[in-house]
Design a protein around this motif. Structure first.
Motif, PDB file in Angstrom:
ATOM      1  N   THR A  98       0.809  -1.219  -0.125  1.00 13.90           N
ATOM      2  CA  THR A  98       0.080  -0.115   0.010  1.00 13.90           C
ATOM      3  C   THR A  98       0.995   1.324  -0.018  1.00 13.90           C
ATOM      4  OG1 THR A  98      -0.033   0.280   2.275  1.00 13.90           O
ATOM      5  CG2 THR A  98      -1.792  -1.046   1.640  1.00 13.90           C
ATOM      6  N   GLY A  99       0.323   2.670  -0.434  1.00 15.29           N
ATOM      7  CA  GLY A  99       1.064   3.525  -0.259  1.00 15.29           C
ATOM      8  C   GLY A  99       1.433   3.944   1.291  1.00 15.29           C
ATOM      9  N   PHE A 100       0.355   3.489   2.229  1.00 12.42           N
ATOM     10  CA  PHE A 100       0.488   3.750   3.443  1.00 12.42           C
ATOM     11  C   PHE A 100       1.971   3.137   3.844  1.00 12.42           C
ATOM     12  CE2 PHE A 100       0.049   4.119   8.033  1.00 12.42           C
ATOM     13  CZ  PHE A 100      -0.823   5.145   8.186  1.00 12.42           C
ATOM     14  N   ASN A 103       5.137   5.030   2.808  1.00 14.74           N
ATOM     15  CA  ASN A 103       5.533   6.070   3.559  1.00 14.74           C
ATOM     16  C   ASN A 103       6.037   5.518   5.059  1.00 14.74           C
ATOM     17  OD1 ASN A 103       4.955   8.080   2.052  1.00 14.74           O
ATOM     18  ND2 ASN A 103       2.991   8.529   2.660  1.00 14.74           N
ATOM     19  N   HIS A 123       0.345  13.765   5.236  1.00 15.10           N
ATOM     20  CA  HIS A 123      -0.552  12.639   5.552  1.00 15.10           C
ATOM     21  C   HIS A 123      -0.257  11.775   6.767  1.00 15.10           C
ATOM     22  CE1 HIS A 123      -2.358   8.567   4.408  1.00 15.10           C
ATOM     23  NE2 HIS A 123      -3.578   9.532   3.981  1.00 15.10           N
ATOM     24  N   ASP A 166       4.191  16.008   1.573  1.00 14.11           N
ATOM     25  CA  ASP A 166       3.221  15.641   0.676  1.00 14.11           C
ATOM     26  C   ASP A 166       3.447  16.437  -0.683  1.00 14.11           C
ATOM     27  OD1 ASP A 166       2.011  14.272   2.665  1.00 14.11           O
ATOM     28  OD2 ASP A 166      -0.088  14.947   2.166  1.00 14.11           O
ATOM     29  N   ASP A 195       5.845  12.881  -1.112  1.00 16.21           N
ATOM     30  CA  ASP A 195       4.888  11.752  -1.289  1.00 16.21           C
ATOM     31  C   ASP A 195       3.933  12.401  -2.443  1.00 16.21           C
ATOM     32  OD1 ASP A 195       2.586  10.085  -1.301  1.00 16.21           O
ATOM     33  OD2 ASP A 195       1.805  10.695   0.748  1.00 16.21           O
ATOM     34  N   ALA A 197       1.465  10.845  -3.856  1.00 13.35           N
ATOM     35  CA  ALA A 197       0.231  10.037  -3.688  1.00 13.35           C
ATOM     36  C   ALA A 197      -0.926  10.866  -4.753  1.00 13.35           C
ATOM     37  CB  ALA A 197      -0.376   9.798  -2.351  1.00 13.35           C
ATOM     38  N   HIS A 198      -1.196  12.038  -4.666  1.00 11.93           N
ATOM     39  CA  HIS A 198      -2.297  12.197  -5.418  1.00 11.93           C
ATOM     40  C   HIS A 198      -1.720  13.168  -6.567  1.00 11.93           C
ATOM     41  CE1 HIS A 198      -5.430  11.998  -2.373  1.00 11.93           C
ATOM     42  NE2 HIS A 198      -4.481  11.845  -1.568  1.00 11.93           N
ATOM     43  N   THR A 226       1.382   6.177  -4.411  1.00 14.12           N
ATOM     44  CA  THR A 226       0.310   4.933  -4.304  1.00 14.12           C
ATOM     45  C   THR A 226      -0.165   4.796  -5.584  1.00 14.12           C
ATOM     46  OG1 THR A 226      -1.798   4.497  -3.222  1.00 14.12           O
ATOM     47  CG2 THR A 226      -1.260   6.936  -3.789  1.00 14.12           C
ATOM     48  N   SER A 228      -3.306   3.797  -5.524  1.00 16.82           N
ATOM     49  CA  SER A 228      -4.918   3.753  -5.304  1.00 16.82           C
ATOM     50  C   SER A 228      -5.339   4.975  -5.614  1.00 16.82           C
ATOM     51  CB  SER A 228      -4.903   3.443  -3.694  1.00 16.82           C
ATOM     52  OG  SER A 228      -4.580   4.631  -2.969  1.00 16.82           O
ATOM     53  N   GLY A 235      -1.564  -0.360  -3.842  1.00 16.61           N
ATOM     54  CA  GLY A 235      -0.159  -0.667  -3.925  1.00 16.61           C
ATOM     55  C   GLY A 235       0.623   0.853  -3.769  1.00 16.61           C
TER      56      GLY A 235
HETATM   57  C1  LIG Z   1      -1.308  11.702   0.765  1.00 12.81           C
HETATM   58  C2  LIG Z   1      -1.396  10.371   0.944  1.00 12.81           C
HETATM   59  N1  LIG Z   1      -0.297   9.398   1.225  1.00 12.81           N
HETATM   60  C3  LIG Z   1      -0.399   8.070   1.253  1.00 12.81           C
HETATM   61  C4  LIG Z   1      -1.714   7.351   1.045  1.00 12.81           C
HETATM   62  C5  LIG Z   1      -1.964   5.883   1.404  1.00 12.81           C
HETATM   63  O1  LIG Z   1      -1.974   5.581   0.230  1.00 12.81           O
HETATM   64  P1  LIG Z   1      -2.584   4.319   0.265  1.00 12.81           P
HETATM   65  O2  LIG Z   1      -4.060   4.106   0.143  1.00 12.81           O
HETATM   66  O3  LIG Z   1      -2.227   3.265  -0.965  1.00 12.81           O
HETATM   67  O4  LIG Z   1      -2.231   3.355   1.449  1.00 12.81           O
HETATM   68  C6  LIG Z   1      -2.891   8.275   1.040  1.00 12.81           C
HETATM   69  C7  LIG Z   1      -4.168   7.678   0.877  1.00 12.81           C
HETATM   70  O5  LIG Z   1      -5.047   7.796   1.529  1.00 12.81           O
HETATM   71  C8  LIG Z   1      -2.570   9.714   0.875  1.00 12.81           C
HETATM   72  O6  LIG Z   1      -3.889  10.589   0.694  1.00 12.81           O
END
Ligand SMILES: Cc1ncc(COP(=O)(O)O)c(C=O)c1O
Length: 401
Positions: A98-100, A103, A123, A166, A195, A197-198, A226, A228, A235
């Protein structure tokens, strides 16, 4: 003796009881317009992505049943890592479940004598990543380069330093001040983690994110991200210099001790990456919708704050009217996200709206109509908007004709 299960009620429960709104863990009604989803490019249902996932499922089964380091690595993971490294202009990449977790893996970089410097609006996963690491922890006010500089200047000059931010802030929709962060990182000998992610997939002419938006792909030392959101999958990723990616492969516990990204997720991410590379018009379309939403909402009397992106936050302020507004929109067939403390500071509650490339013009009109009707009924905006408002200036991808 205290019972560890004896917890205080969650703060938002009181406000939910007061308003009757139930915005969390809800399934959207099948006929509702989904305006609260991070699948910005609409790839989660793209037939090419679905087909790639289905083929991987048929070929490799449902699960890798183990971590990457032992039995969980497939050629698909390696192919995805090579494609991502190439896409982001990095020496190497590592994909995570996951992206989580990507990080959280950042924490493995922070040893006892090191120092981290995090944007206060980062985040939760970056916050927790820092908590998993060691060394001294510093937080600078959101986007405030002067504050960051004061913290860097006061830190032990011999400490290894990591600035963590972020790229696109997921609730407020604004961007990190990347050029200024790079300058400070250079001046104080720090490394910079961003990060994406977005923003990876959404910003920049080629979809390479905030660094491409600023014309500064080299400004970032380590990307996280991420699958997602723009990739319509599940992932995470880390990308940067080969040595540090290798280090993380062997030391980051959220990577080492968790089962690998599923075959279907990896194949979907690979298929999406190809679409992100080759179909920039999708980014344009999301930004077109975002522009209509920002400006339509502003014209009605709502504030979308400092957002310059398709994350369209409608600032309400207090949680109670925010929850009431969420429920009214929901009843009107528009699914949004109610964001209250602790996801944002208390008193800064907002309704988060996110357009997708696959929305139609008519759906955007319906979203705006619902905001007008519900906002007026609840007294959040005037019946007749006669105020001056400024059109939004979005961080649009600069596509070459
Ligand atoms: C800025 C940011 N980083 C990381 C994540 C985590 O990503 P993931 O949904 O793949 O765990 C998110 C998702 O909520 C996010 O918004």
């Amino acid at each position: 003796m205290a019972d560890i299960f004896d917890k205080k009620p969650i703060a938002a429960f009181g406000e939910m009881a007061e308003t009757g709104a139930r915005p969390y863990y809800r399934t959207a009604a099948p006929d509702a317009i989904m305006a609260g989803c991070n699948d910005y490019l609409g790839l989660a249902t793209d037939p090419r992505v679905v087909e790639a996932a289905a083929a991987a499922l048929a070929r490799h089964g449902t699960s890798c049943s183990g971590s990457r380091i032992l039995n969980g690595t497939l050629p698909l993971h390696e192919e995805l890592e090579a494609a991502l490294a190439d896409f982001l202009g990095c020496e190497a990449a590592l994909v995570t479940t996951t992206g989580f977790q990507a990080n959280l893996a950042v924490g493995a970089l922070l040893g006892p004598g090191d120092a981290s410097f995090s944007d206060m609006a980062n985040h939760a996963s970056l916050v927790d990543g820092v908590l998993l690491g060691q060394g001294s922890r510093h937080r600078y006010r959101h986007g405030d380069l002067d504050h960051l500089e004061r913290l860097l200047a006061a830190a032990d000059p011999d400490a290894g330093k990591l600035v963590i931010t972020d790229g696109l802030f997921s609730m407020e929709g604004d961007l990190c001040p990347l050029p200024g962060l790079r300058e400070l990182a250079d001046r104080y000998g720090a490394r910079l983690v961003v990060d994406g992610a977005h923003d990876i997939g959404l910003l920049g002419a080629c979809g390479r994110g905030v660094a491409e938006h600023f014309g500064a792909m080299d400004a970032v030392d380590l990307f996280t991200g991420t699958f997602s959101k723009c990739f319509g999958s599940l992932g995470g990723l880390l990308a940067g210099p080969a040595g540090i990616v290798e280090y993380l492969r062997y030391t980051a516990r959220p990577v080492l001790f968790s089962a690998a990204m599923s075959p279907a997720s990896a194949a979907a991410a690979l298929a999406s990456l190809e679409i992100i590379r080759t179909e920039p018009a999708r980014r344009e379309r999301v930004f077109d919708h975002a522009e209509r939403l920002h400006n339509g909402l502003r014209a009605l009397g709502f504030s979308t704050g400092p957002s310059v992106t398709p994350v369209v936050p409608v600032h309400v302020g207090h949680a109670v009217p925010c929850l009431r507004m969420w429920q009214a929109l929901h009843d009107a067939g528009v699914y949004t996200n109610a964001v209250v403390a602790p996801a944002v500071p208390r008193g800064r509650a907002l309704i988060r709206v996110t357009p997708q490339a696959t929305h139609t013009e008519e759906q955007i009109t319906r979203i705006l109509d619902a905001f007008a009707a519900c906002g007026r009924r609840l007294g959040l905006v005037p019946e007749r908007a006669e105020h001056d408002w400024t059109p939004v200036a979005l961080a649009r991808p600069k596509l070459t004709p």
